[in-house]
Design a protein around this motif. Sequence first.
Motif, PDB file in Angstrom:
ATOM      1  N   ASN A  82      42.525 -19.423 -22.421  1.00  0.00           N
ATOM      2  CA  ASN A  82      43.635 -19.137 -21.504  1.00  0.00           C
ATOM      3  C   ASN A  82      44.763 -20.166 -21.625  1.00  0.00           C
ATOM      4  O   ASN A  82      45.555 -20.347 -20.696  1.00  0.00           O
ATOM      5  CB  ASN A  82      43.118 -19.119 -20.067  1.00  0.00           C
ATOM      6  N   ASP A  83      44.840 -20.836 -22.772  1.00  0.00           N
ATOM      7  CA  ASP A  83      45.874 -21.831 -23.056  1.00  0.00           C
ATOM      8  C   ASP A  83      45.805 -23.031 -22.113  1.00  0.00           C
ATOM      9  O   ASP A  83      46.747 -23.348 -21.376  1.00  0.00           O
ATOM     10  CB  ASP A  83      47.274 -21.218 -23.013  1.00  0.00           C
ATOM     11  N   TYR A  84      44.650 -23.685 -22.142  1.00  0.00           N
ATOM     12  CA  TYR A  84      44.462 -24.961 -21.455  1.00  0.00           C
ATOM     13  C   TYR A  84      43.878 -25.959 -22.448  1.00  0.00           C
ATOM     14  O   TYR A  84      43.144 -25.582 -23.371  1.00  0.00           O
ATOM     15  CB  TYR A  84      43.495 -24.831 -20.274  1.00  0.00           C
ATOM     16  N   LEU A  85      44.220 -27.221 -22.246  1.00  0.00           N
ATOM     17  CA  LEU A  85      43.485 -28.302 -22.882  1.00  0.00           C
ATOM     18  C   LEU A  85      42.347 -28.625 -21.914  1.00  0.00           C
ATOM     19  O   LEU A  85      42.588 -28.985 -20.771  1.00  0.00           O
ATOM     20  CB  LEU A  85      44.381 -29.528 -23.084  1.00  0.00           C
ATOM     21  N   VAL A  86      41.101 -28.455 -22.355  1.00  0.00           N
ATOM     22  CA  VAL A  86      39.954 -28.542 -21.460  1.00  0.00           C
ATOM     23  C   VAL A  86      39.112 -29.768 -21.801  1.00  0.00           C
ATOM     24  O   VAL A  86      38.800 -30.010 -22.969  1.00  0.00           O
ATOM     25  CB  VAL A  86      39.074 -27.280 -21.557  1.00  0.00           C
ATOM     26  N   THR A  87      38.770 -30.525 -20.775  1.00  0.00           N
ATOM     27  CA  THR A  87      37.861 -31.643 -20.950  1.00  0.00           C
ATOM     28  C   THR A  87      36.587 -31.365 -20.157  1.00  0.00           C
ATOM     29  O   THR A  87      36.560 -30.493 -19.283  1.00  0.00           O
ATOM     30  CB  THR A  87      38.503 -32.971 -20.494  1.00  0.00           C
ATOM     31  N   LEU A 121      40.262 -23.195 -10.782  1.00  0.00           N
ATOM     32  CA  LEU A 121      41.107 -22.282 -11.549  1.00  0.00           C
ATOM     33  C   LEU A 121      40.895 -20.828 -11.161  1.00  0.00           C
ATOM     34  O   LEU A 121      41.747 -19.974 -11.431  1.00  0.00           O
ATOM     35  CB  LEU A 121      40.825 -22.448 -13.051  1.00  0.00           C
ATOM     36  N   LEU A 122      39.721 -20.524 -10.593  1.00  0.00           N
ATOM     37  CA  LEU A 122      39.398 -19.167 -10.148  1.00  0.00           C
ATOM     38  C   LEU A 122      39.414 -18.179 -11.312  1.00  0.00           C
ATOM     39  O   LEU A 122      39.927 -17.056 -11.211  1.00  0.00           O
ATOM     40  CB  LEU A 122      40.370 -18.704  -9.049  1.00  0.00           C
ATOM     41  N   LEU A 123      38.844 -18.601 -12.440  1.00  0.00           N
ATOM     42  CA  LEU A 123      38.677 -17.713 -13.583  1.00  0.00           C
ATOM     43  C   LEU A 123      37.286 -17.090 -13.508  1.00  0.00           C
ATOM     44  O   LEU A 123      36.286 -17.803 -13.394  1.00  0.00           O
ATOM     45  CB  LEU A 123      38.821 -18.489 -14.895  1.00  0.00           C
ATOM     46  N   LYS A 138      42.563 -24.459 -28.025  1.00  0.00           N
ATOM     47  CA  LYS A 138      43.014 -23.778 -29.234  1.00  0.00           C
ATOM     48  C   LYS A 138      43.688 -24.808 -30.136  1.00  0.00           C
ATOM     49  O   LYS A 138      44.474 -25.638 -29.667  1.00  0.00           O
ATOM     50  CB  LYS A 138      44.019 -22.680 -28.891  1.00  0.00           C
ATOM     51  N   ALA A 139      43.418 -24.732 -31.429  1.00  0.00           N
ATOM     52  CA  ALA A 139      44.047 -25.665 -32.364  1.00  0.00           C
ATOM     53  C   ALA A 139      45.569 -25.539 -32.291  1.00  0.00           C
ATOM     54  O   ALA A 139      46.295 -26.545 -32.267  1.00  0.00           O
ATOM     55  CB  ALA A 139      43.552 -25.405 -33.783  1.00  0.00           C
ATOM     56  N   ALA A 140      46.063 -24.309 -32.232  1.00  0.00           N
ATOM     57  CA  ALA A 140      47.508 -24.081 -32.179  1.00  0.00           C
ATOM     58  C   ALA A 140      48.110 -24.603 -30.875  1.00  0.00           C
ATOM     59  O   ALA A 140      49.225 -25.138 -30.859  1.00  0.00           O
ATOM     60  CB  ALA A 140      47.806 -22.585 -32.335  1.00  0.00           C
ATOM     61  N   PHE A 141      47.350 -24.493 -29.759  1.00  0.00           N
ATOM     62  CA  PHE A 141      47.859 -24.981 -28.473  1.00  0.00           C
ATOM     63  C   PHE A 141      47.937 -26.503 -28.470  1.00  0.00           C
ATOM     64  O   PHE A 141      48.898 -27.079 -27.936  1.00  0.00           O
ATOM     65  CB  PHE A 141      46.959 -24.492 -27.345  1.00  0.00           C
TER      66      PHE A 141
END
Length: 494
Positions: free
Chosen positions: A264-269, A290-292, A332-335
């Motif tokens: 969903n286009d997040y940098l996630v830790t 985030l309520l996903l 995502k690598a691109a993100f």
Amino acid sequence: MTTPGSSAMPAGQASVENMFQSILSLLQQSARQQDIAELKNECSELRQANVSLERQVREGSLTNGHGHRTPGFMTPAAPSSPQLRAKSPFLTPAIPASISSLSTTQVHHPSPLGDNVLQSFSYGNRDIPGFYVVIPAGGAGTRLWPLSREGHPKFLLDLTLKGRSLIQATWDRLLPLTSAARTTIVAGPSHVKSIGEQLPDLLPENLFCEPGPKDSMAAIGLAAAILARRDPDAVIGSFAADHMISGDEAFLSGVAEAVEVARNDYLVTIGIAPSHPSTGFGYIRLGEKLLLNEAPNARLVESFKEKPDARTAAAYMSTGRYRWNAGMFVTKAAFLLRLLKEYRPEMAEGLEKIGEVWDNVTKRQAVLDEIWPSLEKIPIDNAVAEPAAAEGRVAVVPATFGWDDVGDFSSLTDLLPAEANQPRILGDSSLVLTDQVAGGIVVPGSGRLISCLGVDDLVIVDMPDCLLVTTRARSQEVKRIVKKAKDAGWKQLL
């Protein structure tokens, strides 16, 4: 001769009184002895119970009262070893490097280390299509010197004596979610050969050799630039080569959930539930959920905090809103490259130029020589994670597994089993003799006998070419000795 009315006691009565006094004295003495005997018996029972408890912890059979195994940090889950017991933390290529993946019948139970409201994330097939693992393998581990050296750093060592090094354990742990074809390693030139020997299933084209150390942003960014060219939709997960994890099922669940958030286009830790107010780790402040639907535990990252002092760390823990920052990132690598282009445009441009030619062996070296030396040396946290968090673009999955970065001999001591009131031994225990010694760690790496009498909490690392003696309390400062050794001209020992 006594006179009438005298208070003198008749001889017979005196003897009876003396006899009663003697009997009373004997009874009191007997009672004291019985009390002492009972106390000794209780102490003996406590010692036996303690030994039994430590044995259960070592064998991983301790439960938390609800039938769930206690994860803890004493015995990190690790793959079974093909040999009964390694006698040295230094592995050789002769040790088999391939092991069976985790059984699909294992069940994940949330750990009491984490948030009690966390749900067990349900992921069907273990293999996640489009998910690529990146393992940065750098650093010399100077706080574990002289065990860890520049040419043979801690990620190449078997620090649990189970027959697998830290980087092998990292590979084994992540393989169920991906494959050898989608597992990559970023390392320096001096470690490429050893990594290849320890991980024979690693594809040569997936070992990315960085010309020189530039910190985590350059290493992870290099992998992202290469993988984005190979697969524009690639989701990458970066996991250090030298960390220990206990609770593999909870780990795999956390990573799988992080992948869903990253889509969903997040940098996630991944945030580690703190077990104590550590001053050696950075912290993550949890934000709103985030309520996903596909990621029930994910939250926004409100902010990243640098390593705090003891008072601040204790305050963080009391709120329940902080997690340790273990440096695990999924995106995502691109993100990631997009974030880097916003916050560090020159670095992004350089890494993308390298990524364009990486798989062209004839062009790669020339571009590396031109661009790599000019890249900024900066951690990924400072380069993109902190500014992106301020804009609500960083998420965290609170973890329910045990974690340790094995940053010094004190933390290593806690990870090793030991007999009651004995130091931990990393190596051949027959080379260590102790009497009235408690705590601490002994590394008998030279092959000679080490004897200790009446000392507690010492760190003794005996290698063929040098000896380190310090205390657990000062183990974070070992890097000071490394610097002094370098300044004194002992570079061959570093």
